[in-house]
Design a protein around this motif. Structure first.
Motif, short mmCIF file in Angstrom:
data_model
loop_
_atom_site.label_atom_id
_atom_site.label_comp_id
_atom_site.label_asym_id
_atom_site.label_seq_id
_atom_site.Cartn_x
_atom_site.Cartn_y
_atom_site.Cartn_z
N LEU A 29 0.84 -1.21 0.00
CA LEU A 29 0.00 0.00 0.00
C LEU A 29 0.87 1.25 0.00
O LEU A 29 1.89 1.31 0.67
CB LEU A 29 -0.91 0.02 1.23
CG LEU A 29 -2.08 -0.95 1.23
CD1 LEU A 29 -2.83 -0.87 2.56
CD2 LEU A 29 -3.03 -0.69 0.08
N GLY A 30 0.44 2.22 -0.79
CA GLY A 30 1.12 3.51 -0.83
C GLY A 30 2.30 3.59 -1.78
O GLY A 30 2.85 4.66 -1.99
N HIS A 31 2.68 2.48 -2.38
CA HIS A 31 3.82 2.49 -3.31
C HIS A 31 3.40 3.06 -4.67
O HIS A 31 2.22 3.12 -4.99
CB HIS A 31 4.35 1.08 -3.52
CG HIS A 31 5.00 0.50 -2.31
ND1 HIS A 31 5.79 -0.61 -2.35
CD2 HIS A 31 5.00 0.88 -1.01
CE1 HIS A 31 6.23 -0.90 -1.15
NE2 HIS A 31 5.77 -0.01 -0.31
N THR A 32 4.38 3.43 -5.46
CA THR A 32 4.14 3.81 -6.85
C THR A 32 4.32 2.55 -7.69
O THR A 32 5.34 1.87 -7.59
CB THR A 32 5.11 4.91 -7.30
OG1 THR A 32 4.89 6.07 -6.48
CG2 THR A 32 4.90 5.27 -8.75
N HIS A 33 3.31 2.25 -8.49
CA HIS A 33 3.30 1.04 -9.31
C HIS A 33 3.35 1.41 -10.78
O HIS A 33 2.69 2.37 -11.20
CB HIS A 33 2.04 0.22 -9.03
CG HIS A 33 1.85 -0.11 -7.59
ND1 HIS A 33 2.50 -1.17 -6.99
CD2 HIS A 33 1.13 0.48 -6.61
CE1 HIS A 33 2.16 -1.23 -5.72
NE2 HIS A 33 1.34 -0.23 -5.46
N PRO A 34 4.10 0.68 -11.59
CA PRO A 34 4.16 0.99 -13.03
C PRO A 34 2.92 0.45 -13.75
O PRO A 34 2.24 -0.45 -13.26
CB PRO A 34 5.41 0.24 -13.49
CG PRO A 34 5.46 -0.95 -12.59
CD PRO A 34 4.97 -0.45 -11.25
N PRO A 47 2.92 11.92 -15.50
CA PRO A 47 2.61 12.18 -14.09
C PRO A 47 1.82 11.02 -13.49
O PRO A 47 1.19 10.25 -14.22
CB PRO A 47 1.77 13.46 -14.12
CG PRO A 47 1.55 13.81 -15.52
CD PRO A 47 2.29 12.87 -16.39
N VAL A 48 1.86 10.91 -12.19
CA VAL A 48 1.13 9.83 -11.51
C VAL A 48 -0.12 10.39 -10.84
O VAL A 48 -0.20 11.58 -10.56
CB VAL A 48 2.00 9.10 -10.46
CG1 VAL A 48 3.19 8.44 -11.11
CG2 VAL A 48 2.43 10.04 -9.36
N PHE A 49 -1.08 9.51 -10.61
CA PHE A 49 -2.26 9.88 -9.84
C PHE A 49 -2.33 8.97 -8.63
O PHE A 49 -1.83 7.85 -8.65
CB PHE A 49 -3.55 9.78 -10.68
CG PHE A 49 -3.93 8.38 -11.06
CD1 PHE A 49 -4.82 7.65 -10.28
CD2 PHE A 49 -3.41 7.79 -12.19
CE1 PHE A 49 -5.18 6.35 -10.62
CE2 PHE A 49 -3.75 6.50 -12.55
CZ PHE A 49 -4.65 5.78 -11.76
N GLY A 62 -2.24 3.31 -3.78
CA GLY A 62 -0.99 3.42 -4.52
C GLY A 62 -1.04 4.58 -5.49
O GLY A 62 -2.08 5.21 -5.67
N SER A 63 0.09 4.83 -6.11
CA SER A 63 0.19 5.85 -7.15
C SER A 63 0.50 5.15 -8.45
O SER A 63 1.30 4.21 -8.48
CB SER A 63 1.30 6.85 -6.81
OG SER A 63 1.00 7.51 -5.59
N PHE A 64 -0.14 5.63 -9.52
CA PHE A 64 -0.04 4.96 -10.82
C PHE A 64 0.17 6.00 -11.90
O PHE A 64 -0.45 7.07 -11.87
CB PHE A 64 -1.32 4.18 -11.11
CG PHE A 64 -1.64 3.16 -10.05
CD1 PHE A 64 -1.19 1.86 -10.16
CD2 PHE A 64 -2.36 3.51 -8.92
CE1 PHE A 64 -1.46 0.93 -9.17
CE2 PHE A 64 -2.64 2.59 -7.92
CZ PHE A 64 -2.19 1.29 -8.06
#
Length: 79
Positions: A29-34, A47-49, A62-64
């Protein structure tokens, strides 16, 4: 798709598996995922959301990265 329903009461094996899976999910949880295409991560300069839990908006799932038309066409096999 296979869906299995389990009664957790008295089922220690299922309870242990559930707790293990829950711990693994919470760790991510909370990680940036590709973005992924064909099971492979796709590098992105977009940019990520942030995606928040619908049941508890204080939890960052997460951030994507955003994906443009080219990435979507590639994912659909049209690129």
């Amino acid at each position: 798709m296979k869906v299995t329903y389990v009664t957790m009461a008295g089922n220690e094996e299922a309870h242990a598996a559930y707790e293990s899976a829950l711990q693994a999910v919470r760790a991510r949880l909370g990680h940036t995922h590709p973005n992924m295409i064909g099971g492979k991560p796709l590098p992105s300069a977009m940019p990520v959301f942030e995606d928040l839990s619908p049941t508890d908006p204080s939890i960052l799932v997460g951030s994507f990265p955003l994906a443009g038309a080219e990435v979507v066409a590639n994912a659909l096999g049209e690129g």
